[in-house]
Design a protein around this motif. Structure first.
Motif, short mmCIF file in Angstrom:
data_model
loop_
_atom_site.label_atom_id
_atom_site.label_comp_id
_atom_site.label_asym_id
_atom_site.label_seq_id
_atom_site.Cartn_x
_atom_site.Cartn_y
_atom_site.Cartn_z
N GLY A 25 -58.65 -40.07 33.54
CA GLY A 25 -57.31 -40.46 33.15
C GLY A 25 -57.10 -40.34 31.65
N GLN A 26 -56.10 -41.05 31.17
CA GLN A 26 -55.71 -40.98 29.76
C GLN A 26 -56.21 -42.20 28.98
OE1 GLN A 26 -53.89 -38.39 28.17
NE2 GLN A 26 -54.51 -37.36 30.04
N THR A 27 -57.48 -42.53 29.12
CA THR A 27 -58.04 -43.65 28.38
C THR A 27 -58.12 -43.29 26.90
OG1 THR A 27 -60.32 -42.91 28.60
CG2 THR A 27 -59.46 -44.33 30.37
N ALA A 28 -58.26 -44.30 26.06
CA ALA A 28 -58.35 -44.07 24.62
C ALA A 28 -59.52 -43.15 24.28
CB ALA A 28 -58.49 -45.40 23.88
N LYS A 29 -60.68 -43.38 24.93
CA LYS A 29 -61.86 -42.54 24.65
C LYS A 29 -61.63 -41.10 25.11
CE LYS A 29 -65.97 -45.34 24.27
NZ LYS A 29 -67.30 -45.56 24.79
N SER A 30 -60.98 -40.93 26.25
CA SER A 30 -60.73 -39.58 26.76
C SER A 30 -59.79 -38.81 25.84
CB SER A 30 -60.14 -39.64 28.16
OG SER A 30 -61.07 -40.19 29.07
N VAL A 31 -58.72 -39.47 25.40
CA VAL A 31 -57.76 -38.83 24.50
C VAL A 31 -58.41 -38.50 23.16
CG1 VAL A 31 -55.61 -39.19 23.22
CG2 VAL A 31 -55.75 -39.85 25.63
N THR A 32 -59.22 -39.42 22.64
CA THR A 32 -59.92 -39.18 21.39
C THR A 32 -60.89 -38.01 21.53
OG1 THR A 32 -59.73 -41.50 20.76
CG2 THR A 32 -61.42 -40.22 19.63
N ALA A 33 -61.63 -37.98 22.62
CA ALA A 33 -62.58 -36.89 22.85
C ALA A 33 -61.87 -35.54 22.89
CB ALA A 33 -63.36 -37.12 24.15
N LEU A 34 -60.75 -35.47 23.59
CA LEU A 34 -60.00 -34.22 23.70
C LEU A 34 -59.46 -33.79 22.33
CD1 LEU A 34 -58.94 -31.94 25.45
CD2 LEU A 34 -56.96 -33.37 25.98
N ASN A 35 -58.90 -34.72 21.59
CA ASN A 35 -58.39 -34.39 20.25
C ASN A 35 -59.51 -33.91 19.33
OD1 ASN A 35 -55.76 -35.02 20.95
ND2 ASN A 35 -55.91 -37.12 20.21
N ASN A 36 -60.64 -34.61 19.35
CA ASN A 36 -61.77 -34.20 18.51
C ASN A 36 -62.28 -32.82 18.92
OD1 ASN A 36 -61.86 -36.46 16.81
ND2 ASN A 36 -63.13 -37.60 18.27
N LEU A 37 -62.38 -32.59 20.22
CA LEU A 37 -62.87 -31.31 20.70
C LEU A 37 -61.95 -30.16 20.29
CD1 LEU A 37 -64.97 -29.72 22.23
CD2 LEU A 37 -63.75 -30.27 24.34
N HIS A 38 -60.66 -30.35 20.42
CA HIS A 38 -59.70 -29.33 19.99
C HIS A 38 -59.89 -29.02 18.50
CE1 HIS A 38 -57.21 -28.20 23.35
NE2 HIS A 38 -57.05 -29.46 23.69
N LYS A 39 -60.05 -30.06 17.70
CA LYS A 39 -60.22 -29.89 16.26
C LYS A 39 -61.47 -29.05 15.96
CE LYS A 39 -61.67 -33.43 13.96
NZ LYS A 39 -61.78 -34.75 13.33
N TYR A 40 -62.60 -29.38 16.59
CA TYR A 40 -63.85 -28.65 16.34
C TYR A 40 -63.76 -27.21 16.83
CZ TYR A 40 -65.60 -33.47 15.99
OH TYR A 40 -65.79 -34.79 15.67
N CYS A 41 -63.17 -27.02 18.01
CA CYS A 41 -63.07 -25.67 18.56
C CYS A 41 -62.19 -24.78 17.69
CB CYS A 41 -62.54 -25.71 19.99
SG CYS A 41 -63.73 -26.33 21.20
N GLU A 42 -61.07 -25.30 17.25
CA GLU A 42 -60.17 -24.50 16.41
C GLU A 42 -60.79 -24.20 15.05
OE1 GLU A 42 -57.15 -22.88 17.05
OE2 GLU A 42 -57.97 -23.28 19.03
N ARG A 43 -61.64 -25.07 14.60
CA ARG A 43 -62.26 -24.87 13.29
C ARG A 43 -63.47 -23.94 13.37
NH1 ARG A 43 -63.55 -29.62 8.97
NH2 ARG A 43 -63.88 -28.22 7.22
N TYR A 44 -64.30 -24.10 14.40
CA TYR A 44 -65.58 -23.38 14.44
C TYR A 44 -65.66 -22.28 15.51
CZ TYR A 44 -67.06 -27.18 11.44
OH TYR A 44 -67.17 -28.06 10.40
N LEU A 45 -64.78 -22.32 16.52
CA LEU A 45 -64.85 -21.35 17.61
C LEU A 45 -63.51 -20.67 17.86
CD1 LEU A 45 -66.87 -23.51 20.18
CD2 LEU A 45 -67.77 -21.68 18.72
N LYS A 46 -62.64 -20.67 16.90
CA LYS A 46 -61.27 -20.17 17.08
C LYS A 46 -61.27 -18.79 17.75
CE LYS A 46 -56.85 -19.88 14.83
NZ LYS A 46 -56.14 -21.11 15.07
N GLY A 47 -60.55 -18.71 18.87
CA GLY A 47 -60.45 -17.45 19.59
C GLY A 47 -61.67 -17.09 20.41
N ARG A 48 -62.66 -17.99 20.45
CA ARG A 48 -63.92 -17.69 21.14
C ARG A 48 -64.30 -18.76 22.15
NH1 ARG A 48 -68.64 -17.58 17.99
NH2 ARG A 48 -67.82 -19.23 16.71
N TYR A 49 -63.33 -19.52 22.66
CA TYR A 49 -63.68 -20.57 23.60
C TYR A 49 -62.63 -20.71 24.69
CZ TYR A 49 -60.25 -23.72 21.46
OH TYR A 49 -59.09 -24.30 21.01
#
Length: 109
Positions: A25-49
């Protein structure tokens, strides 16, 4: 031997990373994890994930396939070997080391 290492590194840099984030669901931890993951992917894996978010409240049967015991859990399917990180992914260094992400270039902090 050095050429083989360079070729392996280049192929890993071009490989598409397959990531799955298991949430409940949309728990605080789940939302935080998704936001953090998006940030890391866009910074370090942009276009490769590719990122698949799996909500175990909607599809609980999917937890067994990746042996999910806690949520949120991030699973790196490709490149192999499979790696897992449990939690909200707020510790960037732990996430990068845990997933074995090596930046192509050193981004400014």
């Amino acid at each position: 031997m050095e050429n083989a290492l360079v070729a392996t590194t280049l192929s890993m840099e071009k490989e598409t990373w397959e990531l799955r984030l298991y949430v409940a669901g949309q728990t605080a931890k789940s939302v935080t994890a998704l936001n953090n993951l998006h940030k890391y992917c866009e910074r370090y894996l942009k276009g490769r994930y590719q990122l698949e978010v799996i909500d175990l409240l909607k599809n609980p049967q999917l937890a067994e396939g990746d042996q999910i015991l806690a949520i949120p859990t991030l699973v790196r399917k490709v490149p192999s070997p499979i790696r897992r990180i449990i939690g909200d992914l707020s510790n960037q260094e732990r996430v990068l080391v845990g997933l074995d992400i090596r930046p192509l270039e050193s981004p400014e902090q």
